[in-house]
Each structure stands twice: as C-alpha cells, then as structure tokens.
Design a protein around this motif. Sequence first.
Motif, mmCIF file in Angstrom:
data_model
loop_
_atom_site.group_PDB
_atom_site.id
_atom_site.type_symbol
_atom_site.label_atom_id
_atom_site.label_comp_id
_atom_site.label_asym_id
_atom_site.label_seq_id
_atom_site.Cartn_x
_atom_site.Cartn_y
_atom_site.Cartn_z
ATOM 1 N N ILE A 1 60.559 -36.958 8.512
ATOM 2 C CA ILE A 1 61.498 -35.848 8.656
ATOM 3 C C ILE A 1 62.347 -35.744 7.393
ATOM 4 O O ILE A 1 63.258 -36.566 7.178
ATOM 5 C CB ILE A 1 62.418 -36.043 9.879
ATOM 6 C CG1 ILE A 1 61.594 -36.430 11.119
ATOM 7 C CG2 ILE A 1 63.241 -34.789 10.134
ATOM 8 C CD1 ILE A 1 62.438 -36.932 12.262
ATOM 9 N N ALA B 1 65.321 -30.618 6.845
ATOM 10 C CA ALA B 1 64.758 -30.019 8.059
ATOM 11 C C ALA B 1 65.743 -30.184 9.208
ATOM 12 O O ALA B 1 66.017 -31.297 9.670
ATOM 13 C CB ALA B 1 63.428 -30.676 8.407
ATOM 14 N N THR B 2 66.300 -29.064 9.681
ATOM 15 C CA THR B 2 67.265 -29.081 10.776
ATOM 16 C C THR B 2 66.923 -27.972 11.757
ATOM 17 O O THR B 2 66.107 -27.098 11.472
ATOM 18 C CB THR B 2 68.696 -28.867 10.247
ATOM 19 O OG1 THR B 2 68.778 -27.556 9.665
ATOM 20 C CG2 THR B 2 69.069 -29.918 9.210
ATOM 21 N N ALA B 3 67.590 -27.993 12.898
ATOM 22 C CA ALA B 3 67.380 -26.935 13.886
ATOM 23 C C ALA B 3 67.815 -25.586 13.331
ATOM 24 O O ALA B 3 67.235 -24.544 13.666
ATOM 25 C CB ALA B 3 68.147 -27.265 15.162
ATOM 26 N N GLU B 4 68.843 -25.597 12.462
ATOM 27 C CA GLU B 4 69.312 -24.362 11.849
ATOM 28 C C GLU B 4 68.417 -23.919 10.706
ATOM 29 O O GLU B 4 68.350 -22.728 10.371
ATOM 30 C CB GLU B 4 70.743 -24.540 11.324
ATOM 31 C CG GLU B 4 71.796 -24.808 12.395
ATOM 32 C CD GLU B 4 71.718 -26.228 12.959
ATOM 33 O OE1 GLU B 4 71.261 -27.128 12.222
ATOM 34 O OE2 GLU B 4 72.089 -26.421 14.139
ATOM 35 N N ASN B 5 67.729 -24.875 10.110
ATOM 36 C CA ASN B 5 66.863 -24.580 8.968
ATOM 37 C C ASN B 5 65.524 -25.299 9.151
ATOM 38 O O ASN B 5 65.199 -26.239 8.431
ATOM 39 C CB ASN B 5 67.531 -25.035 7.665
ATOM 40 C CG ASN B 5 66.714 -24.660 6.438
ATOM 41 O OD1 ASN B 5 66.080 -23.608 6.391
ATOM 42 N ND2 ASN B 5 66.730 -25.541 5.443
ATOM 43 N N PRO B 6 64.718 -24.857 10.133
ATOM 44 C CA PRO B 6 63.465 -25.568 10.419
ATOM 45 C C PRO B 6 62.493 -25.487 9.251
ATOM 46 O O PRO B 6 62.418 -24.481 8.539
ATOM 47 C CB PRO B 6 62.925 -24.844 11.651
ATOM 48 C CG PRO B 6 63.561 -23.498 11.631
ATOM 49 C CD PRO B 6 64.910 -23.677 11.010
ATOM 50 N N VAL C 1 57.798 -31.381 7.382
ATOM 51 C CA VAL C 1 57.828 -32.388 8.447
ATOM 52 C C VAL C 1 56.381 -32.799 8.690
ATOM 53 O O VAL C 1 55.528 -31.939 8.960
ATOM 54 C CB VAL C 1 58.451 -31.827 9.738
ATOM 55 C CG1 VAL C 1 58.394 -32.874 10.847
ATOM 56 C CG2 VAL C 1 59.881 -31.385 9.494
ATOM 57 N N TYR D 1 63.374 -28.940 14.639
ATOM 58 C CA TYR D 1 63.508 -28.760 13.193
ATOM 59 C C TYR D 1 62.184 -28.382 12.526
ATOM 60 O O TYR D 1 62.051 -28.445 11.309
ATOM 61 C CB TYR D 1 64.097 -30.021 12.546
ATOM 62 C CG TYR D 1 63.536 -31.316 13.102
ATOM 63 C CD1 TYR D 1 62.316 -31.825 12.676
ATOM 64 C CD2 TYR D 1 64.238 -32.025 14.075
ATOM 65 C CE1 TYR D 1 61.809 -33.000 13.178
ATOM 66 C CE2 TYR D 1 63.736 -33.202 14.597
ATOM 67 C CZ TYR D 1 62.525 -33.687 14.148
ATOM 68 O OH TYR D 1 62.018 -34.855 14.669
ATOM 69 N N ASP E 1 59.370 -25.322 12.024
ATOM 70 C CA ASP E 1 59.121 -23.888 12.124
ATOM 71 C C ASP E 1 57.769 -23.675 12.797
ATOM 72 O O ASP E 1 56.719 -23.897 12.185
ATOM 73 C CB ASP E 1 59.148 -23.271 10.727
ATOM 74 C CG ASP E 1 58.979 -21.758 10.736
ATOM 75 O OD1 ASP E 1 58.638 -21.200 11.797
ATOM 76 O OD2 ASP E 1 59.176 -21.142 9.673
#
Length: 611
Positions: A58, A62-67, A97, A134, A136
Amino acid sequence: MSKSKTRKTAIILCISIILMLVSAVATMVIQTGGGSITIKELHWETDSGFAMDGWLFIPGGATAENPAPGIVTSHGMYNNKGMQDANFVELARRGYVVLAQDMPSHGESDNVNNVGLVTSGLYQSVKVLADLPYVDKSRIGITGHSMGGMSCNAAIELDNQAEEQLISAVLLNCADATYVDADGAWTNIYGSRDAGIMAAQYDEFFMQDTDENGNTTLPKDYVQYNNAQSFLYFGTDPTGQELRQADTVYYETIDGREAVRVIYNPAITHPWAHFSQRATSAVISFFEETLGAPNPLPADDQIWQVKEAFNLVGLIGFGMFITCFTLLMVKTPFFASLGREEPVAPRTVSGKGKAWFWGSLLLGAIFGSAVYIPIMLNAKTFTVFYDGWPQSSPWGVCLWAAACGLFAILSMVVSYFAFGKKNGLNLKEVGVRISLPQLGKTILLAAIVICVAFGCVFFTDYFFKADFRIWVLAVKTFAVDKVAVAVFPYAVFFLVYYVGNSVALNCFNYNDIGGKHRWINTIIVAVAAVLPAVVLLLMQYLPFFAGGDLMFRDANMQVVWLFPMLVVLPVAAIISRKIYRATNNPYLPGIILGIIVTMISCSNTLTWSPT
C-alpha cells in the motif's frame, strides 16, 4: 579444531548472521520504499471454500480520498508470491496498490485438488483488491507469469460473467492469450479491456503456432503468425492484414472505450521472465500506458535487482551459518565426541587409485545425465491433480536423486572390494563405520542445526517480510503441512542421495589430487556433482538458442527444474567437505543437507490436496 580455528569459525558464524540481517533489513527497506509503502500479509477465505494468502503493498499516497489503481500479480506453477518481487517492488514504488498472491496449492494458500481451482484463485484476489477503499475500482489490472497468465485468462472469463466487471487491464507474462472460441473462430474475450502479452522469444512452453504447411513454429517467430496477429487485431481474422509489430501499442475503440493491444517480445527464456530487466520494463510500460502510475518513473528505473543482490547475500549467509554453526556445535561438551582436534587429511593415492577416482566421478556424471529424462518422463512428475503423491515436482527430483545416490553406493561397494580394501582403505578410519551412540548424536545434532538454520529464515520473514533467494532458488518459510508432506517419500529419497554422496566424496574421493592445494579436490568433486545438470541444460538450450527447437521438448518443465541445482549441488558438496574435515563423519553433513534440500524443495512447489 584448534582454539584458533574455533575462534575463526565463531567469527565467520557472526559474519553469517550479520549477512542474513543485512539482507533482511535491506529487503525490507527496498520493499517498503524506505518506509513509504506499507506491507500487510493477507489471509482470506474465498467464496470457493479455500483460503488464500498474499502480500499487500500500500503506497502512502493511496487513501480513501485519493484511491490508487490496483494490480494483482501472480507467480507461475511450482512457485510462490516471492517470485514476483521484480513486479511488486517496481509497481508499488510507482504508486500502485499491489496484491502479490500465492495461487491455491502454492505458498501459504490452501491446497486444492485440481488445476481448475488453482487458476480460479486470481479472480478471488481481484475481488479482495476491489473491496479496498483506497483502490480505484475503475483501474484494476492483473498480470501473471506462466500458469499465473493462464489464471489471468480464467479471471477474464469469470469477470465477463459477473454483473460488474472489475478488471480493466491484463498483461499475460509468458502465457498465451485466448485466441479462438469453442468453435475455433477468432475471438476477443478481453473486450474493451486493455490487454498485452509479454512473449519471450525463447519460451519453453508457450508462444507456438502453426505455419502455412501445418508445422509447429518456434517461439522466436511467434509475432509474425496468426495467433499473435489476431490478438493485435483485437480478436479478428488477421488474414490479408498488414503485419503488426512487437513492442508497438495498438488502439481500437470497442464499446465506446479506446482499448489497447500490445505484445512485448524480449529475447529471454520462460523462467528468465521473472528475473529480467526487459520483462519488468514491459510490465511497467504496460500499466503506465493502461492504468497510469500515480508516481510515474521511467521503465528502466528499476531497483529490484538491488533487492535480489541482498537476497543473495542472505542466501550466502545461510550457507555459511549451516557450516559454522555445525562446526561450533561439535566443540560443545555433549557433541565433542563427534569432532576432531585436527582436520581430516586427504588420503594419498597414485596409479590405480587415481584411475578409480576419475573413473567413479565420470561414471557418476554419465549415469546422472542418462537417467534424468527417463525418470522424469515415466514417474508422474508433472501432474494437474493428486496422482499418487501430493507434490509431483519434488517426487521426480527426489527419485532421480535417490537413483544417483544408489549408484554412488554401488560404486563405493565395487571400489572398496575391488581396490580399496586391498590397498589399505579402513572404513572405520575414514568414517564409514560409525557406532550407534555416535549415529544417535549425529542425528540429534543434525536436527538442531536444521531447526536453528530455518529459525533464522522464520525470524527474517516475521520481522522483515524477507527470505533468502536468487532467481529460481529460494529458502523460505513453510507451514506445518509442508513438514508432514516432506517426511515421506521426499526426505527419505533425498537422504539416500545426500548421505550417499557425502560418503562418496569424503570417504572415497577425498585424496591428495591437487597436492598441497586441497581445495582443488573439493572443486573437482563439486563440479562432478553438478555436471549432469550442466550437461542436460546445455543439451536443452544450445540448439534452442541456435535457432532450432528444444532438445527435450517433452520434458521442458523437468529440465527447468535443473536450474536451482546449478547452485545446490556444488554448494552442498563444499559444505559437506567442510564439515567432514572437522568431524570425520560423512553422515552429519549428509543428513543436514538432505533435510534442508527437502524442505527447500517442498516449500517452493505445488501441493495437491487428495480431496
């Protein structure tokens, strides 16, 4: 050993531990991008009823806001997730990811009972990746080597049947695409997805076609024939069309989406694909083109080779540790009776003695070379379901090893009664005869050395997600079920070879050839041990590289299994000699090496479940 030699051995033991630690720390630093990439080991239950294992990489961005786009990587048959290190290192550092899976029946994943379930596992990994917040979901790619590529095709078929398609890009690495449908008509199962093939010019298994005369073509000519051309023409009939080229990206709008087709065509072999700068560049370039890297870097900007170099450092340290730890253990009070104050000296031979020496080595090499292919082709060594033994690859290799071991034992018996006995060879003096108490201590010490050595491997895996490897040779962790599998017949048959070989090279073939340079004899017996593998590999590949076909086309997989032996066999001979010189005991190194090689073999292969 004298005090000075004991001190020197202790220093080398410390160096071996440092080498393994340096290897583990460097591997961790590279795999985590210096701390910017989180690595998690996942173990999940699939909806098909078996559990799978994988490493999840990971990137920090890579985040939930910026997958970020996600990619599943898959190894091939008889391998494990670690064999995809070039891909997961390079893709993760570019911001993807990455889920590096153990296929079912491989590595830490559950064993299944047929090849269909093995290839179904990749789509299970896709679904895991798609559920991560995270990742897309509109940019998920898959890539697999060999059977991993076949798993990619199976995943596409399953994805086509799903209500929601999850896969947007697929790169087959040393695996054929699906070219035709059930009726033999050209087809495009990949639809509007981006699709590519990494086609090795010297692939031993795939990339063959049929020419206008009905003859099978060679992999190096793959791109110019119909299968490849139909793929590049998006599944249509290529007849009469302009010849499309390798390493060129082609575009076509399908279902309102611009889709990609490309074939990369490096001059490498099938197993070389997961240890190749060119193959890795193809993977990087493909996913940059199709998914877009959050952290784009040039395709030739690669650091996985540094990781492999440090993995090799750890592998060297592992071998040094086995040797030095054994030598120091024989200095402890309990095991002191197994050691010697002065190293065993070579025996003096001349005349007929030298003839027996060279003759036995030559005959052993000829025998090993001659029986390998027949054993492999007649002993169910390449199966697609449980067929007598849970592991077909180690079954074939250990059968060959046992045959060579029995030949060595027979050669020693003939040598002793025809020449050695009348010329002063004392079996007790050279260590062939051993008392039961000494044999018991030998077995106990061997067990301790094996457990401590693999303890180092488990330590590095637990704390650093690292193991010791180079290319197709890996010393890695294993689950308890692999120990149970290894006990019989694999360990028994490998012990026949490694114990028999240790007795032969130390008690019968340790002589003064080389004069004061005792290492010359060691090099000679080490070369003799590996000679069958070298001969068979040269016979297989020299015609192939010269523009012809493989020498042993029917045993192409089994010949590939010889590559790790290029390291294992000579190194085992050298370690055996080192331990023997300090103990006058050929059984100690034979047992240690036999079990270690068994566990290496049984932890790096495919295991079938009987049900």
